[in-house]
Scaffold this motif. Structure first.
Motif, PDB file in Angstrom:
ATOM      1  N   ALA A  96       0.842  -1.194   0.000  1.00 48.73           N
ATOM      2  CA  ALA A  96       0.000   0.000   0.000  1.00 48.73           C
ATOM      3  C   ALA A  96       0.875   1.240   0.000  1.00 48.73           C
ATOM      4  CB  ALA A  96      -0.925   0.014   1.221  1.00 48.73           C
ATOM      5  N   ILE A  97       0.291   2.312  -0.517  1.00 50.09           N
ATOM      6  CA  ILE A  97       0.946   3.611  -0.487  1.00 50.09           C
ATOM      7  C   ILE A  97      -0.129   4.678  -0.349  1.00 50.09           C
ATOM      8  CG2 ILE A  97       0.970   3.842  -3.015  1.00 50.09           C
ATOM      9  CD1 ILE A  97       3.673   5.311  -2.701  1.00 50.09           C
ATOM     10  N   HIS A  98       0.118   5.650   0.519  1.00 57.59           N
ATOM     11  CA  HIS A  98      -0.822   6.740   0.751  1.00 57.59           C
ATOM     12  C   HIS A  98      -0.011   8.031   0.801  1.00 57.59           C
ATOM     13  CE1 HIS A  98      -4.626   8.501   2.196  1.00 57.59           C
ATOM     14  NE2 HIS A  98      -3.850   9.271   2.941  1.00 57.59           N
ATOM     15  N   LEU A  99      -0.359   8.967  -0.079  1.00 62.05           N
ATOM     16  CA  LEU A  99       0.425  10.190  -0.248  1.00 62.05           C
ATOM     17  C   LEU A  99      -0.409  11.420   0.064  1.00 62.05           C
ATOM     18  CD1 LEU A  99       2.017   9.207  -3.691  1.00 62.05           C
ATOM     19  CD2 LEU A  99       3.016   8.851  -1.411  1.00 62.05           C
ATOM     20  N   GLU A 100       0.259  12.445   0.593  1.00 61.73           N
ATOM     21  CA  GLU A 100      -0.367  13.737   0.860  1.00 61.73           C
ATOM     22  C   GLU A 100       0.081  14.724  -0.223  1.00 61.73           C
ATOM     23  OE1 GLU A 100      -2.479  14.334   3.212  1.00 61.73           O
ATOM     24  OE2 GLU A 100      -2.264  12.624   4.566  1.00 61.73           O
ATOM     25  N   GLY A 101      -0.876  15.553  -0.711  1.00 64.27           N
ATOM     26  CA  GLY A 101      -0.570  16.475  -1.803  1.00 64.27           C
ATOM     27  C   GLY A 101      -0.339  17.891  -1.328  1.00 64.27           C
ATOM     28  N   ILE A 102       0.598  18.578  -1.985  1.00 63.88           N
ATOM     29  CA  ILE A 102       0.852  19.999  -1.732  1.00 63.88           C
ATOM     30  C   ILE A 102       0.996  20.698  -3.087  1.00 63.88           C
ATOM     31  CG2 ILE A 102       2.020  19.508   0.453  1.00 63.88           C
ATOM     32  CD1 ILE A 102       4.673  20.152  -1.017  1.00 63.88           C
ATOM     33  N   HIS A 103       0.887  22.009  -3.051  1.00 63.95           N
ATOM     34  CA  HIS A 103       1.093  22.797  -4.272  1.00 63.95           C
ATOM     35  C   HIS A 103       1.907  24.021  -3.929  1.00 63.95           C
ATOM     36  CE1 HIS A 103       0.538  24.959  -7.969  1.00 63.95           C
ATOM     37  NE2 HIS A 103      -0.062  25.951  -7.330  1.00 63.95           N
ATOM     38  N   THR A 104       2.953  24.232  -4.717  1.00 65.97           N
ATOM     39  CA  THR A 104       3.834  25.389  -4.552  1.00 65.97           C
ATOM     40  C   THR A 104       3.748  26.244  -5.793  1.00 65.97           C
ATOM     41  OG1 THR A 104       5.332  24.049  -3.202  1.00 65.97           O
ATOM     42  CG2 THR A 104       6.182  26.133  -4.042  1.00 65.97           C
ATOM     43  N   GLU A 105       3.517  27.529  -5.609  1.00 67.16           N
ATOM     44  CA  GLU A 105       3.418  28.440  -6.748  1.00 67.16           C
ATOM     45  C   GLU A 105       4.732  28.483  -7.522  1.00 67.16           C
ATOM     46  OE1 GLU A 105       0.880  29.973  -7.913  1.00 67.16           O
ATOM     47  OE2 GLU A 105      -0.550  29.501  -6.305  1.00 67.16           O
ATOM     48  N   GLY A 106       4.602  28.441  -8.842  1.00 71.67           N
ATOM     49  CA  GLY A 106       5.778  28.511  -9.692  1.00 71.67           C
ATOM     50  C   GLY A 106       6.506  27.198  -9.864  1.00 71.67           C
ATOM     51  N   GLN A 107       5.856  26.075  -9.545  1.00 68.98           N
ATOM     52  CA  GLN A 107       6.523  24.791  -9.720  1.00 68.98           C
ATOM     53  C   GLN A 107       6.728  24.491 -11.193  1.00 68.98           C
ATOM     54  OE1 GLN A 107       3.901  22.019  -7.793  1.00 68.98           O
ATOM     55  NE2 GLN A 107       2.601  21.778  -9.598  1.00 68.98           N
ATOM     56  N   SER A 108       7.696  23.626 -11.489  1.00 66.73           N
ATOM     57  CA  SER A 108       8.108  23.391 -12.873  1.00 66.73           C
ATOM     58  C   SER A 108       7.070  22.618 -13.679  1.00 66.73           C
ATOM     59  CB  SER A 108       9.448  22.639 -12.895  1.00 66.73           C
ATOM     60  OG  SER A 108       9.330  21.403 -12.199  1.00 66.73           O
ATOM     61  N   VAL A 109       6.326  21.700 -13.039  1.00 64.61           N
ATOM     62  CA  VAL A 109       5.364  20.868 -13.762  1.00 64.61           C
ATOM     63  C   VAL A 109       3.971  21.460 -13.565  1.00 64.61           C
ATOM     64  CG1 VAL A 109       4.402  18.571 -14.070  1.00 64.61           C
ATOM     65  CG2 VAL A 109       6.803  18.846 -13.384  1.00 64.61           C
ATOM     66  N   PRO A 110       3.347  21.994 -14.628  1.00 63.93           N
ATOM     67  CA  PRO A 110       2.013  22.569 -14.477  1.00 63.93           C
ATOM     68  C   PRO A 110       0.947  21.491 -14.325  1.00 63.93           C
ATOM     69  CG  PRO A 110       2.666  22.635 -16.777  1.00 63.93           C
ATOM     70  CD  PRO A 110       3.845  22.113 -16.006  1.00 63.93           C
ATOM     71  N   ASP A 111      -0.176  21.847 -13.694  1.00 64.96           N
ATOM     72  CA  ASP A 111      -1.349  20.971 -13.534  1.00 64.96           C
ATOM     73  C   ASP A 111      -1.040  19.687 -12.780  1.00 64.96           C
ATOM     74  OD1 ASP A 111      -2.869  22.821 -14.931  1.00 64.96           O
ATOM     75  OD2 ASP A 111      -2.505  21.839 -16.852  1.00 64.96           O
ATOM     76  N   GLN A 112       0.022  19.677 -11.994  1.00 63.27           N
ATOM     77  CA  GLN A 112       0.339  18.489 -11.210  1.00 63.27           C
ATOM     78  C   GLN A 112       0.599  18.868  -9.761  1.00 63.27           C
ATOM     79  OE1 GLN A 112       3.208  15.625 -12.426  1.00 63.27           O
ATOM     80  NE2 GLN A 112       2.452  15.462 -14.530  1.00 63.27           N
ATOM     81  N   LEU A 113      -0.095  18.152  -8.882  1.00 60.02           N
ATOM     82  CA  LEU A 113       0.189  18.275  -7.461  1.00 60.02           C
ATOM     83  C   LEU A 113       1.535  17.650  -7.155  1.00 60.02           C
ATOM     84  CD1 LEU A 113      -3.323  17.258  -6.165  1.00 60.02           C
ATOM     85  CD2 LEU A 113      -2.175  19.353  -5.485  1.00 60.02           C
ATOM     86  N   GLU A 114       2.175  18.116  -6.105  1.00 57.25           N
ATOM     87  CA  GLU A 114       3.403  17.488  -5.646  1.00 57.25           C
ATOM     88  C   GLU A 114       3.031  16.532  -4.515  1.00 57.25           C
ATOM     89  OE1 GLU A 114       7.775  18.571  -3.730  1.00 57.25           O
ATOM     90  OE2 GLU A 114       6.401  20.164  -4.354  1.00 57.25           O
ATOM     91  N   TRP A 115       3.287  15.244  -4.732  1.00 58.40           N
ATOM     92  CA  TRP A 115       2.912  14.235  -3.752  1.00 58.40           C
ATOM     93  C   TRP A 115       4.079  13.936  -2.835  1.00 58.40           C
ATOM     94  CZ3 TRP A 115      -2.010  13.855  -3.418  1.00 58.40           C
ATOM     95  CH2 TRP A 115      -2.816  13.995  -4.556  1.00 58.40           C
ATOM     96  N   ARG A 116       3.775  13.835  -1.541  1.00 62.49           N
ATOM     97  CA  ARG A 116       4.802  13.634  -0.526  1.00 62.49           C
ATOM     98  C   ARG A 116       4.574  12.316   0.207  1.00 62.49           C
ATOM     99  NH1 ARG A 116       7.461  18.401   1.065  1.00 62.49           N
ATOM    100  NH2 ARG A 116       7.767  19.666  -0.831  1.00 62.49           N
ATOM    101  N   ASN A 117       5.675  11.612   0.469  1.00 61.18           N
ATOM    102  CA  ASN A 117       5.653  10.377   1.250  1.00 61.18           C
ATOM    103  C   ASN A 117       6.453  10.602   2.532  1.00 61.18           C
ATOM    104  OD1 ASN A 117       5.411   7.722   2.117  1.00 61.18           O
ATOM    105  ND2 ASN A 117       7.136   7.009   0.880  1.00 61.18           N
ATOM    106  N   GLY A 118       6.024   9.962   3.620  1.00 61.54           N
ATOM    107  CA  GLY A 118       6.751  10.084   4.880  1.00 61.54           C
ATOM    108  C   GLY A 118       6.437  11.346   5.648  1.00 61.54           C
ATOM    109  N   GLN A 119       5.425  12.108   5.229  1.00 55.87           N
ATOM    110  CA  GLN A 119       5.028  13.315   5.937  1.00 55.87           C
ATOM    111  C   GLN A 119       3.562  13.191   6.339  1.00 55.87           C
ATOM    112  OE1 GLN A 119       5.916  16.858   3.761  1.00 55.87           O
ATOM    113  NE2 GLN A 119       8.081  16.370   3.491  1.00 55.87           N
ATOM    114  N   GLY A 120       3.249  13.651   7.550  1.00 57.06           N
ATOM    115  CA  GLY A 120       1.882  13.551   8.020  1.00 57.06           C
ATOM    116  C   GLY A 120       1.481  12.093   8.152  1.00 57.06           C
ATOM    117  N   GLN A 121       0.395  11.717   7.477  1.00 57.50           N
ATOM    118  CA  GLN A 121      -0.087  10.341   7.515  1.00 57.50           C
ATOM    119  C   GLN A 121       0.327   9.537   6.282  1.00 57.50           C
ATOM    120  OE1 GLN A 121      -4.127   9.846   9.450  1.00 57.50           O
ATOM    121  NE2 GLN A 121      -4.351  11.943   8.725  1.00 57.50           N
TER     122      GLN A 121
END
Length: 255
Positions: A96-121
């Motif tokens: 299993a894998i469960h990821l939390e999403g964040i968004h940073t203004e000016g990121q290089s890849v448009p229309d894509q959330l940045e998914w994080r592992n090992g943070q929060g839940q």
């Protein structure tokens, strides 16, 4: 000396008397048998009644005890958050894998959330990994794929005019893509589209327009995935995205 005994005057009468005695004995035996059979049937009926009463009482007690729990489930104010439900289910899966999403203004890849592992839940186990912002499938099999993107969109006339858009034309979209070597190209796995602002002119809609419209796009289904498949998301209106409190997530678990 010779002894003489008196014989019945009527031999046929004596035989008749004997026949009467035999008939009376047979009638008594038949009556006793019927009485025993009746008592046995009554005992069986009583036993069945007691057994049914015991069975019904055993069923009624769990139903009565489950009543408040069922009411809590149906109460919208007490419904379990889908994020917590999926997190509990996926944590018990072998892969299993469960990821939390964040968004940073000016990121290089448009229309894509940045998914994080090992943070929060967020977590990963059983070979499922996050590589280059994509989920990599370790083995061929059935998987439950899910994701949610949450938005709070301002629908006021001033914000719409500044953005150069119509107040009532604010579509939100969230999609999961899949790339498989067997196909050789990417394909849409799931998608959802919703209009953020609603036109009505009521006092409730005007109040919501001032506070912002909250919308959540949820995707989830079972798929047959192959070893080496890659999954990623595409989301519009990232500036309106809400990422706190587990409102935006992406995950997979093996079945």
């Amino acid at each position: 000396m010779m002894m003489y005994t008196s014989a019945p005057a009527d031999p046929e009468a004596a035989l008749e008397e004997k026949r009467v005695v035999v008939v009376e004995k047979r009638s008594l035996a038949g009556w006793m048998w019927k009485l025993s059979a009746g008592l046995l049937v009554a005992a069986l009926c009583l036993g069945l009644v007691l057994l049914f009463a015991w069975y019904w009482q055993g069923r009624s007690e769990p139903m009565m005890s489950a009543g408040p729990t069922q009411a809590l489930v149906q109460d919208p104010e007490n419904e379990t958050d889908p994020h917590d439900t999926l997190l509990r289910i996926s944590s018990k899966a072998k892969a299993a894998i469960h990821l939390e999403g964040i968004h940073t203004e000016g990121q290089s890849v448009p229309d894509q959330l940045e998914w994080r592992n090992g943070q929060g839940q967020a977590f990963a186990q059983g070979g499922l990994r996050l590589l280059n912002n994509q989920i990599s499938i370790p083995n061929t099999g059935l998987y439950f794929v899910y994701s949610q993107a949450s938005f709070r969109v301002s629908c006021s006339e001033e914000d719409a005019e500044d953005a150069g858009t119509s107040k009532y034309l604010m579509p939100l979209s969230h999609r999961i893509w899949r790339y498989s070597d067997s196909v050789g190209r990417k394909a849409s796995l799931m998608s959802a589209v919703r209009s953020a602002c609603q036109q009505g002119g009521s006092a409730e809609n005007d109040q919501r327009a001032k506070q912002g419209w909250y919308n959540a796009l949820y995707l989830g289904a079972v798929f047959q995935l192959n070893k080496g498949d890659r999954l990623w998301t595409e989301t519009n209106q990232l500036s309106e995205l809400e990422t706190d409190g587990g409102k935006t997530f992406f995950g997979v678990f093996a079945l």
